[in-house]
Design a protein around this motif. Sequence first.
Motif, PDB file in Angstrom:
ATOM      1  N   GLY A 179       0.845  -1.188   0.000  1.00 29.24           N
ATOM      2  CA  GLY A 179       0.000   0.000   0.000  1.00 29.24           C
ATOM      3  C   GLY A 179       0.885   1.244   0.000  1.00 29.24           C
ATOM      4  N   PRO A 180       0.318   2.403  -0.276  1.00 30.02           N
ATOM      5  CA  PRO A 180       1.122   3.636  -0.335  1.00 30.02           C
ATOM      6  C   PRO A 180       1.910   3.921   0.950  1.00 30.02           C
ATOM      7  CG  PRO A 180      -1.052   4.031  -1.236  1.00 30.02           C
ATOM      8  CD  PRO A 180      -1.077   2.650  -0.647  1.00 30.02           C
ATOM      9  N   ARG A 181       1.283   3.765   2.117  1.00 28.91           N
ATOM     10  CA  ARG A 181       1.968   4.035   3.391  1.00 28.91           C
ATOM     11  C   ARG A 181       3.099   3.034   3.605  1.00 28.91           C
ATOM     12  NH1 ARG A 181       2.863   8.017   6.230  1.00 28.91           N
ATOM     13  NH2 ARG A 181       0.738   8.676   5.965  1.00 28.91           N
ATOM     14  N   LEU A 238      14.770   8.828  -2.114  1.00 24.72           N
ATOM     15  CA  LEU A 238      13.791   8.014  -2.836  1.00 24.72           C
ATOM     16  C   LEU A 238      12.417   8.638  -2.650  1.00 24.72           C
ATOM     17  CD1 LEU A 238      15.034   4.528  -1.532  1.00 24.72           C
ATOM     18  CD2 LEU A 238      15.612   5.623  -3.704  1.00 24.72           C
ATOM     19  N   ASP A 239      11.785   9.018  -3.747  1.00 29.48           N
ATOM     20  CA  ASP A 239      10.467   9.652  -3.675  1.00 29.48           C
ATOM     21  C   ASP A 239       9.459   8.914  -4.539  1.00 29.48           C
ATOM     22  OD1 ASP A 239      11.079  11.870  -1.983  1.00 29.48           O
ATOM     23  OD2 ASP A 239      12.005  12.901  -3.667  1.00 29.48           O
ATOM     24  N   ILE A 240       8.235   8.841  -4.051  1.00 33.15           N
ATOM     25  CA  ILE A 240       7.133   8.301  -4.843  1.00 33.15           C
ATOM     26  C   ILE A 240       6.632   9.425  -5.749  1.00 33.15           C
ATOM     27  CG2 ILE A 240       4.823   7.278  -4.800  1.00 33.15           C
ATOM     28  CD1 ILE A 240       5.467   6.449  -1.827  1.00 33.15           C
ATOM     29  N   ILE A 241       6.677   9.202  -7.056  1.00 33.10           N
ATOM     30  CA  ILE A 241       6.138  10.189  -8.005  1.00 33.10           C
ATOM     31  C   ILE A 241       4.656   9.884  -8.237  1.00 33.10           C
ATOM     32  CG2 ILE A 241       6.338  11.208 -10.284  1.00 33.10           C
ATOM     33  CD1 ILE A 241       9.186  10.131 -10.417  1.00 33.10           C
ATOM     34  N   ALA A 256      -2.949   5.592 -10.347  1.00 32.08           N
ATOM     35  CA  ALA A 256      -3.636   6.871 -10.560  1.00 32.08           C
ATOM     36  C   ALA A 256      -4.118   7.457  -9.231  1.00 32.08           C
ATOM     37  CB  ALA A 256      -4.816   6.679 -11.511  1.00 32.08           C
ATOM     38  N   ALA A 257      -3.563   6.950  -8.125  1.00 29.91           N
ATOM     39  CA  ALA A 257      -4.012   7.381  -6.796  1.00 29.91           C
ATOM     40  C   ALA A 257      -3.666   8.842  -6.539  1.00 29.91           C
ATOM     41  CB  ALA A 257      -3.368   6.510  -5.718  1.00 29.91           C
ATOM     42  N   VAL A 258      -4.556   9.502  -5.814  1.00 24.44           N
ATOM     43  CA  VAL A 258      -4.325  10.864  -5.330  1.00 24.44           C
ATOM     44  C   VAL A 258      -4.471  10.798  -3.815  1.00 24.44           C
ATOM     45  CG1 VAL A 258      -5.112  13.252  -5.359  1.00 24.44           C
ATOM     46  CG2 VAL A 258      -5.244  11.874  -7.453  1.00 24.44           C
ATOM     47  N   ILE A 259      -3.354  11.048  -3.117  1.00 29.96           N
ATOM     48  CA  ILE A 259      -3.318  10.952  -1.661  1.00 29.96           C
ATOM     49  C   ILE A 259      -2.775  12.259  -1.104  1.00 29.96           C
ATOM     50  CG2 ILE A 259      -2.328   9.720   0.310  1.00 29.96           C
ATOM     51  CD1 ILE A 259      -2.034   7.291  -1.676  1.00 29.96           C
ATOM     52  N   ARG A 260      -3.516  12.864  -0.196  1.00 32.51           N
ATOM     53  CA  ARG A 260      -3.089  14.105   0.451  1.00 32.51           C
ATOM     54  C   ARG A 260      -3.180  13.904   1.959  1.00 32.51           C
ATOM     55  NH1 ARG A 260      -1.166  14.941  -3.739  1.00 32.51           N
ATOM     56  NH2 ARG A 260      -1.814  16.353  -5.368  1.00 32.51           N
ATOM     57  N   GLU A 261      -2.053  13.547   2.559  1.00 26.94           N
ATOM     58  CA  GLU A 261      -1.986  13.369   4.005  1.00 26.94           C
ATOM     59  C   GLU A 261      -0.851  14.226   4.534  1.00 26.94           C
ATOM     60  OE1 GLU A 261      -1.491   9.196   4.737  1.00 26.94           O
ATOM     61  OE2 GLU A 261      -3.395   8.671   3.785  1.00 26.94           O
ATOM     62  N   ALA A 262      -0.772  14.358   5.838  1.00 26.25           N
ATOM     63  CA  ALA A 262       0.241  15.221   6.449  1.00 26.25           C
ATOM     64  C   ALA A 262       1.660  14.823   6.023  1.00 26.25           C
ATOM     65  CB  ALA A 262       0.116  15.182   7.964  1.00 26.25           C
ATOM     66  N   GLU A 263       1.952  13.534   5.965  1.00 26.97           N
ATOM     67  CA  GLU A 263       3.318  13.096   5.679  1.00 26.97           C
ATOM     68  C   GLU A 263       3.482  12.456   4.302  1.00 26.97           C
ATOM     69  OE1 GLU A 263       4.544  10.606   8.913  1.00 26.97           O
ATOM     70  OE2 GLU A 263       3.866  12.070  10.381  1.00 26.97           O
ATOM     71  N   MET A 264       2.423  12.498   3.485  1.00 27.33           N
ATOM     72  CA  MET A 264       2.518  11.831   2.188  1.00 27.33           C
ATOM     73  C   MET A 264       1.583  12.507   1.194  1.00 27.33           C
ATOM     74  SD  MET A 264       2.066   7.789   1.199  1.00 27.33           S
ATOM     75  CE  MET A 264       0.560   7.620   2.102  1.00 27.33           C
ATOM     76  N   GLU A 265       2.169  12.938   0.062  1.00 32.21           N
ATOM     77  CA  GLU A 265       1.373  13.478  -1.028  1.00 32.21           C
ATOM     78  C   GLU A 265       1.745  12.748  -2.303  1.00 32.21           C
ATOM     79  OE1 GLU A 265       0.510  17.690  -1.582  1.00 32.21           O
ATOM     80  OE2 GLU A 265       1.615  18.076   0.272  1.00 32.21           O
ATOM     81  N   ILE A 266       0.738  12.152  -2.938  1.00 33.10           N
ATOM     82  CA  ILE A 266       0.925  11.448  -4.201  1.00 33.10           C
ATOM     83  C   ILE A 266      -0.190  11.909  -5.125  1.00 33.10           C
ATOM     84  CG2 ILE A 266       0.967   9.199  -5.340  1.00 33.10           C
ATOM     85  CD1 ILE A 266       1.799   7.977  -2.635  1.00 33.10           C
ATOM     86  N   PRO A 267       0.130  12.282  -6.359  1.00 32.82           N
ATOM     87  CA  PRO A 267       1.448  12.420  -6.977  1.00 32.82           C
ATOM     88  C   PRO A 267       2.323  13.423  -6.220  1.00 32.82           C
ATOM     89  CG  PRO A 267      -0.304  12.700  -8.615  1.00 32.82           C
ATOM     90  CD  PRO A 267      -0.952  12.676  -7.279  1.00 32.82           C
ATOM     91  N   PRO A 275      -0.330   9.792 -17.685  1.00 34.78           N
ATOM     92  CA  PRO A 275      -1.119  10.976 -17.313  1.00 34.78           C
ATOM     93  C   PRO A 275      -1.049  11.292 -15.816  1.00 34.78           C
ATOM     94  CG  PRO A 275      -2.553   9.066 -17.527  1.00 34.78           C
ATOM     95  CD  PRO A 275      -1.151   8.597 -17.855  1.00 34.78           C
ATOM     96  N   HIS A 276      -0.852  12.560 -15.517  1.00 40.49           N
ATOM     97  CA  HIS A 276      -0.911  13.033 -14.129  1.00 40.49           C
ATOM     98  C   HIS A 276      -2.389  13.038 -13.734  1.00 40.49           C
ATOM     99  CE1 HIS A 276      -0.580  15.573 -10.621  1.00 40.49           C
ATOM    100  NE2 HIS A 276       0.733  15.624 -10.744  1.00 40.49           N
ATOM    101  N   PRO A 277      -2.762  12.319 -12.666  1.00 45.39           N
ATOM    102  CA  PRO A 277      -4.181  12.181 -12.341  1.00 45.39           C
ATOM    103  C   PRO A 277      -4.864  13.463 -11.855  1.00 45.39           C
ATOM    104  CG  PRO A 277      -2.836  11.109 -10.672  1.00 45.39           C
ATOM    105  CD  PRO A 277      -1.911  11.540 -11.774  1.00 45.39           C
ATOM    106  N   VAL A 278      -4.095  14.464 -11.461  1.00 45.91           N
ATOM    107  CA  VAL A 278      -4.684  15.721 -10.998  1.00 45.91           C
ATOM    108  C   VAL A 278      -4.576  16.798 -12.083  1.00 45.91           C
ATOM    109  CG1 VAL A 278      -4.537  17.588  -9.298  1.00 45.91           C
ATOM    110  CG2 VAL A 278      -4.180  15.206  -8.590  1.00 45.91           C
TER     111      VAL A 278
END
Length: 176
Positions: A68-70, A98-101, A105-116, A138-141
């Motif tokens: 999972g993303p986390r 190392l960064d997650i780009i 196509a997930a869009v995650i906006r949390e305090a310690e993790m933003e994807i893309p 494609p950038h999902p946002v």
Amino acid sequence: MADGKLIYLSLGSNLGERAANLEHAVEALAEIGVRVLRRSSIYETEPVDFLAQPWFLNCVVEAETSLGPRQLLEGLQATERKLGSKKLVSRGPRIIDLDIIFYGAAVIREAEMEIPHPRLAERRFVLVPLAELAPEFPHPVLRRTAAELLAATPDRSVVRIWQPRQGADGSQSLGN
């Protein structure tokens, strides 16, 4: 890994044996459950934001994972620590970064993790290798492809294909 998510990761190093650091990081991804499918060329890149530091070597990998993303973020951070990276200065020098780009196509906006990755569209050092690997991704946002984002970025920092140093005897050195 039929249930795996397609992910893109950015790798960077500007301390020590930069190319070897990237290689060790790519190899270490398998240990955390990330299977690298393809990788970009290695690029030598001018620092941005914090300019008083050595130039970076950067690349992007296309991979798949069932994490999972986390879990992925935690695995990448553990890999950075294992390889000796310490983030002493925000956006400063490091052995490996190392960064997650993208995580599918997930869009995650949390305090310690933003994807893309939130600064992706402003970073030639990410966009150039990403557009080499997946120009139509494609950038999902932003709803633009990697190639379109690269063409539109305001970032004008230097990003050039890295060539290992060649010794007088014809041997290649990874160099710094």
